[in-house]
Design an enzyme around this catalytic site. Structure first.
Site, mmCIF file in Angstrom:
data_model
loop_
_atom_site.group_PDB
_atom_site.id
_atom_site.type_symbol
_atom_site.label_atom_id
_atom_site.label_comp_id
_atom_site.label_asym_id
_atom_site.label_seq_id
_atom_site.Cartn_x
_atom_site.Cartn_y
_atom_site.Cartn_z
ATOM 1 N N SER A 139 0.802 -1.178 0.110
ATOM 2 C CA SER A 139 -0.210 0.069 0.165
ATOM 3 C C SER A 139 0.988 1.304 -0.141
ATOM 4 O O SER A 139 2.050 1.471 0.373
ATOM 5 C CB SER A 139 -0.836 -0.038 1.061
ATOM 6 O OG SER A 139 -1.514 1.299 1.365
ATOM 7 N N TYR A 152 -1.881 0.343 10.234
ATOM 8 C CA TYR A 152 -1.818 -0.416 9.001
ATOM 9 C C TYR A 152 -0.642 -0.068 8.187
ATOM 10 O O TYR A 152 -0.297 -0.860 7.398
ATOM 11 C CB TYR A 152 -3.185 0.056 8.339
ATOM 12 C CG TYR A 152 -3.483 -0.254 7.082
ATOM 13 C CD1 TYR A 152 -3.787 -1.637 6.753
ATOM 14 C CD2 TYR A 152 -3.158 0.321 5.699
ATOM 15 C CE1 TYR A 152 -4.226 -2.063 5.452
ATOM 16 C CE2 TYR A 152 -3.493 -0.220 4.742
ATOM 17 C CZ TYR A 152 -3.779 -1.270 4.412
ATOM 18 O OH TYR A 152 -3.955 -1.885 3.064
#
Lengths: 246, 427
Positions: A139, A152
């Site tokens: 990501s 995250y």
């Protein structure tokens, strides 16, 4: 290609699985919910057109003990493997994670530790077969420590670092590693959030990923504009990062 | 804020998930691609969230030998056509846009240019999976839980959340349409031509210039035979987008007249092969075309009148009230479907696009009174202004439908802004 896809039932993985089967690649879906896997396999089979079966095999990122067997099953069903793709991961907002330590442990374990273990199993299998492609969705959240995605983002930062090292060490031996860094993509994972500018659709992201796999691109930003957004973010001075809420 | 295709906003918010079973669990209403014009897919007052199905769009099964297809409710018609048109399969019934979901097609029991041959979409549905108001998941079909099934076909999503749809696709000889267009002098000639064409042409539709004295174009088509169609597959048509809301004044009587004159002269009297996308969905190539009406928004008023002669009187009524209809589409309708609130009945369907202003409610009231007097009815998927008493007067089946709905949802948990307005649901 002969592809094992972990996480093909939803979001980016679903779009990528459809694209791969429409393009005529052999595909085995790995995931934890067999009923969901079966439904997605049916969907991809119908879309592929000519009678081709999309086999499935159980694999849960929470249980590393099953990884080797799952990859072996996929390889048996497809008569070999040359590509392994991971789109599965956990997601939770920073607020949820800050208030729930069990969720934090689970997310960091699945997204980093267990994904690395899965990739190690895939690496060994692909290298034994003479090489191939390992494509993992990380990501843009891992590019910089940022307030809205601290935990995250950290799990993805670790994963991106691992994938880069893997690519440096094993590309010469025939294992190409493709690290995909999506920006905001409109899927079920982000459904509760307001889409920022440059938000992508899973179909477009899937096309970018497939192109990355075909070319062996080590790092794929998708939608492409995020390469430049993150270039700017990576170069922001620390005192600026501390002030902004992005 | 959330609105239907007519862009009349209400407080509302869409929630999404790939997992429709989870998403529908406590939802007040499901919504597809939001192509109903009025408030059919808007939450009732006091609620904000509607469960949008568009991420649940998997094809769950397709049988090459029978054409039976099963899909999650959020699958779009555009995606279905993209996959199946090149393989010479087409949905049995298609509305005038591809931007609709399978669930929406059932809820509105859509009809198309082939209503006089194939009826509504509901006639081809084999089975539905619903989450009903008490939380259970129920499969219904014409042979099992048939009452629920026929209350759901055309039931505007109010009998349960539609999760899966199974229906029969039609095999087609080629992925091309052969079409003919004929210029006609007025509405009577158009209605006569629609009736005359019905025997030989599976797809018929009429376009009428309401402002320019009623000149018309009849458009009729059929699937091209294998030997007359090119070997190639029609290419998906490109799209351009209306990038922002145009000022209200852009679309006025005079610009409409110019547009209609261009349409009449540019598109009349031709015949030949055409891409089915251009034939069935002429407006789909202009994304966000609803922005042309500007900030005021617009409605489509669609009714069906049982008497062929009613169309002329209806258009005269429109003229009397000085309602400027930009688009007027006339279709031939045959037998009424089995869906308890299914729209078409034998006669002529008239659809008008009207910009919204302070007179819209009054115009709709006048038109509805004429429809009631004529024994016709309006199409809920287009409606934004009909009063409950007018709908009751048009719909003899309403009590039967309400009774079935009540038996599955005694507390009326599943509601919409439209059901509060038209069916008198609690808000």
């Amino acid at each position: 290609m002969k592809v094992a896809l972990l996480g093909g039932t939803k979001g980016i993985g679903r779009a990528l699985g459809r694209l791969l089967s429409e393009r005529g690649h052999s595909l085995c879906l790995l995931g934890r919910n067999l009923a969901e896997l079966e439904a997605s396999a049916q969907d991809m089979q119908v879309r592929a057109g000519e009678p081709r079966s999309v086999p499935i095999a159980a694999c849960d990122l929470h249980h590393p003990d099953g990884f080797a067997d799952a990859l072996a099953a996929a390889s048996d069903k497809l008569g070999g493997l040359d590509t392994v793709i991971v789109t599965a991961a956990l997601f939770a907002t920073q607020e949820e994670l800050e208030s729930n330590i069990a969720l934090t442990r689970d997310l960091v374990t699945v997204n980093f530790a267990n994904t690395v273990v899965f990739c190690e199993e895939a690496r060994k299998r692909l290298l034994r077969a003479g090489g191939g492609t390992l494509c993992v969705v990380s990501s843009v959240a891992g590019e910089r420590g940022r307030k809205p995605v601290i935990i995250y983002g950290a799990s993805k930062a670790g994963l991106s670092a691992y994938l880069e090292g893997l690519d440096h060490k094993f590309r010469a031996a025939g294992l190409k590693t493709v690290c995909v860094k999506p920006g905001f993509v409109k899927t079920g994972m982000t459904a509760g959030m307001a889409p920022p500018p440059f938000a992508g659709e899973p179909e477009g992201v899937a096309q970018d990923i497939l192109k990355g796999i075909e070319r062996g691109t080590p790092v794929v930003y998708t939608p492409g504009i995020w390469r430049y957004v993150m270039l700017a973010i990576r170069n922001l001075p620390r005192f600026v990062m501390r002030r902004i809420s992005f | 804020m959330l609105s239907g295709w007519g862009r009349l906003p209400r407080p509302g918010k869409e929630i999404f998930s790939e997992d429709l079973r989870a998403l529908s669990r406590n939802a007040v209403l499901s919504r597809g691609l939001g192509r109903s014009y009025g408030d059919s897919a808007l939450p009732p007052p006091g609620h904000l969230e509607v469960a949008t199905t568009t991420m649940a769009e998997r094809i769950l099964a397709f049988d090459e030998s029978t054409g039976v297809l099963r899909a999650e409710a959020g699958l779009s018609l555009r995606e279905l056509n993209r996959i199946f048109l090149p393989r010479c399969w087409f949905p049995p019934v298609t509305p005038g846009t591809q931007f609709v979901t399978m669930g929406g097609m059932v809820a509105a029991d859509v009809h198309g240019k082939n209503h006089h041959v194939d009826g509504t979409f509901g006639a081809h549905v084999k089975s539905l999976v619903l989450r009903v108001a008490d939380g259970r998941i129920v499969e219904c079909s014409p042979s099992s839980e048939a009452e629920l099934f026929w209350a759901t076909v055309g039931g505007m999503g109010l009998t349960g959340h539609i999760l899966e749809v199974e229906f029969k696709m039609h095999p087609i000889p080629s992925p091309w349409i052969f079409e003919e267009r004929l210029r006609l002098p007025d509405v009577d000639a158009l209605v006569a031509a629609l009736k005359d064409s019905a025997a030989d042409w599976p797809f018929t539709v009429g376009w009428l210039d309401c402002l320019g004295g009623g000149r018309a174009i009849l458009n009729r088509g059929r699937w091209a035979a294998k030997d007359e169609a090119p070997a190639s597959t029609p290419k998906p048509l490109g799209q351009i987008s209306v990038p922002f809301e145009l000022p209200n004044w852009v679309l006025n009587r005079w610009s409409m007249r110019v547009f209609n004159a261009l349409t009449y002269h540019a598109r009349g009297n031709v015949k030949g092969l055409i891409n089915p996308e251009a034939f069935f969905y002429p407006l789909d190539k202009l994304l966000h075309w609803n922005r042309i009406y500007g900030h005021r928004g617009f409605i489509q008023y669609q009714c069906v009148l049982p008497n062929a002669g009613g169309a002329r009187a209806f258009l005269e009524l429109l003229r009397k009230h000085r309602a400027a209809a930009f688009l007027c589409v006339i279709k031939d309708c045959a037998e009424q479907g089995q869906g308890l609130l299914s729209f078409p009945l034998p006669g002529i369907s008239i659809a008008l696009d009207l910009a919204v202003d302070e007179n819209t409610q009054g115009i709709v009231d006048h038109l509805n009174e004429a429809v009631v007097a004529d024994g016709g009815r309006i199409y809920l998927a287009k409606d934004a202004f009909t009063r409950a008493e007018h709908f009751e007067a048009m719909e003899p089946r309403l009590d039967a439908w309400k009774a079935v709905r009540q038996s599955w949802d005694p507390d009326l948990k599943i509601r919409s802004a439209q059901s509060v307005r038209v069916f008198g649901d609690p808000s």
